[in-house]
Design a protein around this motif. Structure first.
Motif, PDB file in Angstrom:
ATOM      1  N   GLY A 198     100.787  71.076  49.371  1.00  0.00           N
ATOM      2  CA  GLY A 198     102.240  71.103  49.397  1.00  0.00           C
ATOM      3  C   GLY A 198     102.727  72.475  48.988  1.00  0.00           C
ATOM      4  N   ILE A 199     104.002  72.713  49.205  1.00  0.00           N
ATOM      5  CA  ILE A 199     104.619  73.986  48.846  1.00  0.00           C
ATOM      6  C   ILE A 199     105.695  73.701  47.812  1.00  0.00           C
ATOM      7  CG2 ILE A 199     105.941  75.967  49.692  1.00  0.00           C
ATOM      8  CD1 ILE A 199     104.708  75.313  52.513  1.00  0.00           C
ATOM      9  N   PHE A 200     105.601  74.345  46.665  1.00  0.00           N
ATOM     10  CA  PHE A 200     106.559  74.145  45.574  1.00  0.00           C
ATOM     11  C   PHE A 200     107.380  75.415  45.393  1.00  0.00           C
ATOM     12  CE2 PHE A 200     108.495  73.447  41.584  1.00  0.00           C
ATOM     13  CZ  PHE A 200     108.462  72.078  41.329  1.00  0.00           C
ATOM     14  N   ALA A 251     116.948  77.476  50.285  1.00  0.00           N
ATOM     15  CA  ALA A 251     115.728  77.840  51.019  1.00  0.00           C
ATOM     16  C   ALA A 251     114.982  76.586  51.468  1.00  0.00           C
ATOM     17  CB  ALA A 251     114.833  78.722  50.152  1.00  0.00           C
ATOM     18  N   LEU A 252     114.996  75.546  50.644  1.00  0.00           N
ATOM     19  CA  LEU A 252     114.329  74.286  50.974  1.00  0.00           C
ATOM     20  C   LEU A 252     114.863  73.728  52.297  1.00  0.00           C
ATOM     21  CD1 LEU A 252     112.431  71.952  49.888  1.00  0.00           C
ATOM     22  CD2 LEU A 252     114.526  70.949  48.958  1.00  0.00           C
ATOM     23  N   ILE A 269     108.760  71.110  47.962  1.00  0.00           N
ATOM     24  CA  ILE A 269     109.478  70.699  46.765  1.00  0.00           C
ATOM     25  C   ILE A 269     110.225  71.879  46.171  1.00  0.00           C
ATOM     26  CG2 ILE A 269     109.203  69.656  44.467  1.00  0.00           C
ATOM     27  CD1 ILE A 269     106.194  69.419  46.517  1.00  0.00           C
ATOM     28  N   ALA A 270     111.458  71.656  45.745  1.00  0.00           N
ATOM     29  CA  ALA A 270     112.228  72.669  45.020  1.00  0.00           C
ATOM     30  C   ALA A 270     112.442  72.165  43.609  1.00  0.00           C
ATOM     31  CB  ALA A 270     113.568  72.916  45.699  1.00  0.00           C
ATOM     32  N   GLY A 271     112.059  72.962  42.635  1.00  0.00           N
ATOM     33  CA  GLY A 271     112.206  72.551  41.241  1.00  0.00           C
ATOM     34  C   GLY A 271     111.805  73.662  40.297  1.00  0.00           C
ATOM     35  N   VAL A 272     111.470  73.254  39.084  1.00  0.00           N
ATOM     36  CA  VAL A 272     111.093  74.213  38.057  1.00  0.00           C
ATOM     37  C   VAL A 272     109.777  73.767  37.422  1.00  0.00           C
ATOM     38  CG1 VAL A 272     111.748  75.303  35.879  1.00  0.00           C
ATOM     39  CG2 VAL A 272     113.507  74.768  37.578  1.00  0.00           C
ATOM     40  N   VAL A 287     102.393  77.330  44.784  1.00  0.00           N
ATOM     41  CA  VAL A 287     103.669  77.655  44.141  1.00  0.00           C
ATOM     42  C   VAL A 287     104.214  78.974  44.662  1.00  0.00           C
ATOM     43  CG1 VAL A 287     104.820  78.097  41.932  1.00  0.00           C
ATOM     44  CG2 VAL A 287     103.004  76.370  42.068  1.00  0.00           C
ATOM     45  N   VAL A 288     105.486  78.921  45.078  1.00  0.00           N
ATOM     46  CA  VAL A 288     106.221  80.107  45.495  1.00  0.00           C
ATOM     47  C   VAL A 288     107.283  80.341  44.431  1.00  0.00           C
ATOM     48  CG1 VAL A 288     107.746  81.114  47.238  1.00  0.00           C
ATOM     49  CG2 VAL A 288     105.880  79.578  47.934  1.00  0.00           C
TER      50      VAL A 288
END
Length: 183
Positions: free
Chosen positions: A7-9, A21-22, A82-85, A105-106
């Motif tokens: 996955g891409i976070f 961006a998500l 996923i977009a988060g912290v 993680v990006v």
């Protein structure tokens, strides 16, 4: 690597453009015919009151995300985006556990001035408490993420549109996602 194996976070402090961006990244995946599922972490822990043994609602968040991911997976392999912290190794491990796969993680970053300006446009006058909370915690979380970030890709979003940020992310990951005949 085939679709669904990672996955891409999109990680970063408040106001760097993760959610924007998500959405554009989802558009890029759809245009390329790649299956995906979008997750904005903020929507998975919005409840009150919180349980006494889960004051940050991270347990609820994890269970909610896990359940939604399982529902998405029923229709076939997908790449979760996923977009988060992610502030700690424990956070990263919790999210990987939710999805049962590795998460690349990006890290999205922005100057304090740009992030604060974006936050001020996000919160209407009636949400002053939310704006104040985010502005008060912006520097702390920015510094913590810059020290703790173990990322595959780092993007400064100050002078980039959310579409451009999505393009950079897609271009970085597409060789691992697209069948070789499409590349």
């Amino acid at each position: 690597m085939s679709v669904g194996e990672f996955g891409i976070f999109l990680n970063g402090p408040y106001g760097v453009g993760k959610t924007s961006a998500l959405a554009h990244l989802g558009d890029r995946f759809e245009s390329a015919g790649l299956p995906f599922a979008l997750f904005d972490v903020d929507w998975f822990h919005c409840s009150w009151p919180v349980a006494p043994d889960d004051p940050a609602n991270t347990g609820v968040e994890a269970e909610n995300m896990r359940a939604v991911w399982q529902n998405y997976r029923r229709s076939g392999p997908k790449t979760p985006i996923i977009a988060g912290v992610i502030e700690t190794t424990g956070d990263h491990e919790r999210y990987e556990s939710c999805f049962g796969i590795d998460l690349a993680v990006v890290h999205l970053d922005a100057s304090s001035e740009v992030a604060a300006a974006r936050l001020q446009t996000r919160y209407a006058a009636g949400r002053r408490n939310a704006l104040r909370w985010h502005l008060e915690n912006l520097q702390r979380i920015t510094e913590r993420l810059r020290r703790a970030c173990s990322c595959e890709l780092v993007i400064d979003t100050d002078d980039k549109s959310s579409e451009r940020v999505a393009d950079i992310i897609f271009e970085h990951f597409s060789p691992r996602l697209l069948p070789s005949s499409i590349e």
